[in-house]
Motif scaffolding. Sequence first.
Motif, PDB file in Angstrom:
ATOM      1  N   MET A   1      67.293 -24.514   4.165  1.00  0.00           N
ATOM      2  CA  MET A   1      66.272 -23.625   3.602  1.00  0.00           C
ATOM      3  C   MET A   1      66.905 -22.289   3.261  1.00  0.00           C
ATOM      4  SD  MET A   1      62.649 -22.465   5.271  1.00  0.00           S
ATOM      5  CE  MET A   1      61.540 -21.384   4.375  1.00  0.00           C
ATOM      6  N   SER A   2      66.740 -21.835   2.035  1.00  0.00           N
ATOM      7  CA  SER A   2      67.361 -20.595   1.601  1.00  0.00           C
ATOM      8  C   SER A   2      66.569 -19.395   2.101  1.00  0.00           C
ATOM      9  CB  SER A   2      67.438 -20.545   0.071  1.00  0.00           C
ATOM     10  OG  SER A   2      66.152 -20.615  -0.496  1.00  0.00           O
ATOM     11  N   ALA A   3      67.280 -18.269   2.278  1.00  0.00           N
ATOM     12  CA  ALA A   3      66.636 -17.050   2.743  1.00  0.00           C
ATOM     13  C   ALA A   3      65.766 -16.475   1.635  1.00  0.00           C
ATOM     14  CB  ALA A   3      67.694 -16.037   3.159  1.00  0.00           C
ATOM     15  N   PRO A   4      64.654 -15.828   1.965  1.00  0.00           N
ATOM     16  CA  PRO A   4      63.782 -15.242   0.945  1.00  0.00           C
ATOM     17  C   PRO A   4      64.493 -14.123   0.203  1.00  0.00           C
ATOM     18  CG  PRO A   4      63.146 -14.491   3.133  1.00  0.00           C
ATOM     19  CD  PRO A   4      64.155 -15.586   3.332  1.00  0.00           C
ATOM     20  N   PHE A   5      64.126 -13.960  -1.080  1.00  0.00           N
ATOM     21  CA  PHE A   5      64.746 -12.912  -1.883  1.00  0.00           C
ATOM     22  C   PHE A   5      64.263 -11.550  -1.399  1.00  0.00           C
ATOM     23  CE2 PHE A   5      64.991 -10.058  -5.518  1.00  0.00           C
ATOM     24  CZ  PHE A   5      66.305 -10.250  -5.920  1.00  0.00           C
ATOM     25  N   ARG A   6      65.191 -10.653  -1.196  1.00  0.00           N
ATOM     26  CA  ARG A   6      64.858  -9.314  -0.720  1.00  0.00           C
ATOM     27  C   ARG A   6      64.815  -8.367  -1.915  1.00  0.00           C
ATOM     28  NH1 ARG A   6      68.274  -5.856   3.796  1.00  0.00           N
ATOM     29  NH2 ARG A   6      66.915  -4.003   3.829  1.00  0.00           N
ATOM     30  N   PHE A   7      63.629  -7.808  -2.180  1.00  0.00           N
ATOM     31  CA  PHE A   7      63.491  -6.908  -3.324  1.00  0.00           C
ATOM     32  C   PHE A   7      64.303  -5.643  -3.073  1.00  0.00           C
ATOM     33  CE2 PHE A   7      61.439  -3.919  -6.196  1.00  0.00           C
ATOM     34  CZ  PHE A   7      61.328  -4.697  -7.348  1.00  0.00           C
ATOM     35  N   PRO A   8      65.126  -5.232  -4.034  1.00  0.00           N
ATOM     36  CA  PRO A   8      66.015  -4.084  -3.809  1.00  0.00           C
ATOM     37  C   PRO A   8      65.263  -2.755  -3.798  1.00  0.00           C
ATOM     38  CG  PRO A   8      66.165  -4.818  -6.082  1.00  0.00           C
ATOM     39  CD  PRO A   8      65.310  -5.836  -5.365  1.00  0.00           C
ATOM     40  N   LYS A   9      65.865  -1.774  -3.139  1.00  0.00           N
ATOM     41  CA  LYS A   9      65.354  -0.413  -3.163  1.00  0.00           C
ATOM     42  C   LYS A   9      66.069   0.360  -4.266  1.00  0.00           C
ATOM     43  CE  LYS A   9      64.266  -0.147   1.797  1.00  0.00           C
ATOM     44  NZ  LYS A   9      64.529   0.582   3.062  1.00  0.00           N
ATOM     45  N   PHE A  10      65.306   1.096  -5.047  1.00  0.00           N
ATOM     46  CA  PHE A  10      65.879   1.854  -6.149  1.00  0.00           C
ATOM     47  C   PHE A  10      65.842   3.349  -5.838  1.00  0.00           C
ATOM     48  CE2 PHE A  10      64.694  -2.142  -8.063  1.00  0.00           C
ATOM     49  CZ  PHE A  10      65.746  -2.408  -8.920  1.00  0.00           C
ATOM     50  N   PHE A  11      66.858   4.038  -6.340  1.00  0.00           N
ATOM     51  CA  PHE A  11      66.984   5.478  -6.138  1.00  0.00           C
ATOM     52  C   PHE A  11      67.261   6.140  -7.489  1.00  0.00           C
ATOM     53  CE2 PHE A  11      68.477   3.090  -2.506  1.00  0.00           C
ATOM     54  CZ  PHE A  11      67.781   3.649  -1.438  1.00  0.00           C
ATOM     55  N   VAL A  12      67.034   7.453  -7.560  1.00  0.00           N
ATOM     56  CA  VAL A  12      67.249   8.195  -8.794  1.00  0.00           C
ATOM     57  C   VAL A  12      68.214   9.342  -8.528  1.00  0.00           C
ATOM     58  CG1 VAL A  12      66.174   9.553 -10.632  1.00  0.00           C
ATOM     59  CG2 VAL A  12      64.938   7.624  -9.637  1.00  0.00           C
ATOM     60  N   THR A  13      69.186   9.510  -9.420  1.00  0.00           N
ATOM     61  CA  THR A  13      70.159  10.592  -9.274  1.00  0.00           C
ATOM     62  C   THR A  13      69.545  11.929  -9.683  1.00  0.00           C
ATOM     63  OG1 THR A  13      71.017  10.347 -11.528  1.00  0.00           O
ATOM     64  CG2 THR A  13      72.051   9.013  -9.804  1.00  0.00           C
ATOM     65  N   SER A  14      70.181  13.003  -9.269  1.00  0.00           N
ATOM     66  CA  SER A  14      69.771  14.332  -9.709  1.00  0.00           C
ATOM     67  C   SER A  14      70.176  14.529 -11.168  1.00  0.00           C
ATOM     68  CB  SER A  14      70.434  15.411  -8.848  1.00  0.00           C
ATOM     69  OG  SER A  14      70.066  15.262  -7.486  1.00  0.00           O
ATOM     70  N   PRO A  15      69.444  15.314 -11.941  1.00  0.00           N
ATOM     71  CA  PRO A  15      69.801  15.562 -13.343  1.00  0.00           C
ATOM     72  C   PRO A  15      71.180  16.197 -13.468  1.00  0.00           C
ATOM     73  CG  PRO A  15      67.557  16.288 -12.891  1.00  0.00           C
ATOM     74  CD  PRO A  15      68.187  15.987 -11.557  1.00  0.00           C
ATOM     75  N   SER A  16      71.922  15.816 -14.507  1.00  0.00           N
ATOM     76  CA  SER A  16      73.248  16.380 -14.778  1.00  0.00           C
ATOM     77  C   SER A  16      73.471  16.382 -16.286  1.00  0.00           C
ATOM     78  CB  SER A  16      74.337  15.554 -14.075  1.00  0.00           C
ATOM     79  OG  SER A  16      74.331  14.219 -14.529  1.00  0.00           O
ATOM     80  N   PRO A  17      74.435  17.167 -16.793  1.00  0.00           N
ATOM     81  CA  PRO A  17      74.674  17.223 -18.242  1.00  0.00           C
ATOM     82  C   PRO A  17      75.003  15.844 -18.811  1.00  0.00           C
ATOM     83  CG  PRO A  17      75.790  19.029 -17.130  1.00  0.00           C
ATOM     84  CD  PRO A  17      75.289  18.116 -16.049  1.00  0.00           C
ATOM     85  N   CYS A  18      74.413  15.525 -19.947  1.00  0.00           N
ATOM     86  CA  CYS A  18      74.663  14.240 -20.603  1.00  0.00           C
ATOM     87  C   CYS A  18      76.072  14.219 -21.195  1.00  0.00           C
ATOM     88  CB  CYS A  18      73.626  14.009 -21.703  1.00  0.00           C
ATOM     89  SG  CYS A  18      73.916  12.489 -22.657  1.00  0.00           S
TER      90      CYS A  18
END
Length: 264
Positions: A1-18
Amino acid sequence: MSAPFRFPKFFVTSPSPCPYLPGKVERKVFTELSGHQAGELNEALGRIGFRRSQSVAYRPSCIDCNACVSVRVDANEFTPTRTQRKLLKRYADLEVTACKPWTTEEQYDLLRRYLSQRHPGGGMAEMDENDFADMVEQTPVRTYVVEYREPSVDGTPGKLVGACLSDQQNDGLSMIYSFYDVGPDARKGLGTFIILDHIIRAARAGLPYVYLGYWVDGSDRMAYKAQFRPMEKLGRDGWHRFEPPAQDHSPRLDRVLRQRGLKL
């Protein structure tokens, strides 16, 4: 039996010059690629515009700007232009090897020369050998360093003139980062040849796409991607055929004109 899929946690970086559009600010959303499902997660995220960097998957998440567009080349329908055919023929003598993601001093030396001439003030300019090893070797997915060498002589490998860090996915090849010889005596068009080689190899392997990362309208640094067609871009309704404007003059010419107070 395969392990359940773990939904990832997402993060956002601080703004920086493009790095692509002057006066703009960039921000990225990212998540970690780890565990036995890292490959599956990377595949899924790649189809919705994420890119991989070491064990992190990221994509732009900028406020009031959506200039970065995920693009991929349809390898099965790709037909090289006359200029591209000439380039493929001219460089047919190069020896190409897909190596395991393990760095060498020769690769690093080539990278340093490339960065010093092409991107002297870029974010990778201060990269040392350990940073380079991390970039290549810290991968939770199927990754290769594709090397391009001058012909061997009496069994001795030829000079390394190009390399590309590439991921193999179920639906194609994802070109993570390429670098090549750009010195005064270097072969011209090596960057274009490396992309052409990936497109041809993907088609031969039955892989439908080559992912080129992001195309940015208005950025000279990304304009080269427009020459590989047919191309698809990712929109709100998924992937569909895309006809980016062709570049009718080189970024180098554009810079020269700007320095002289002129423009096309």
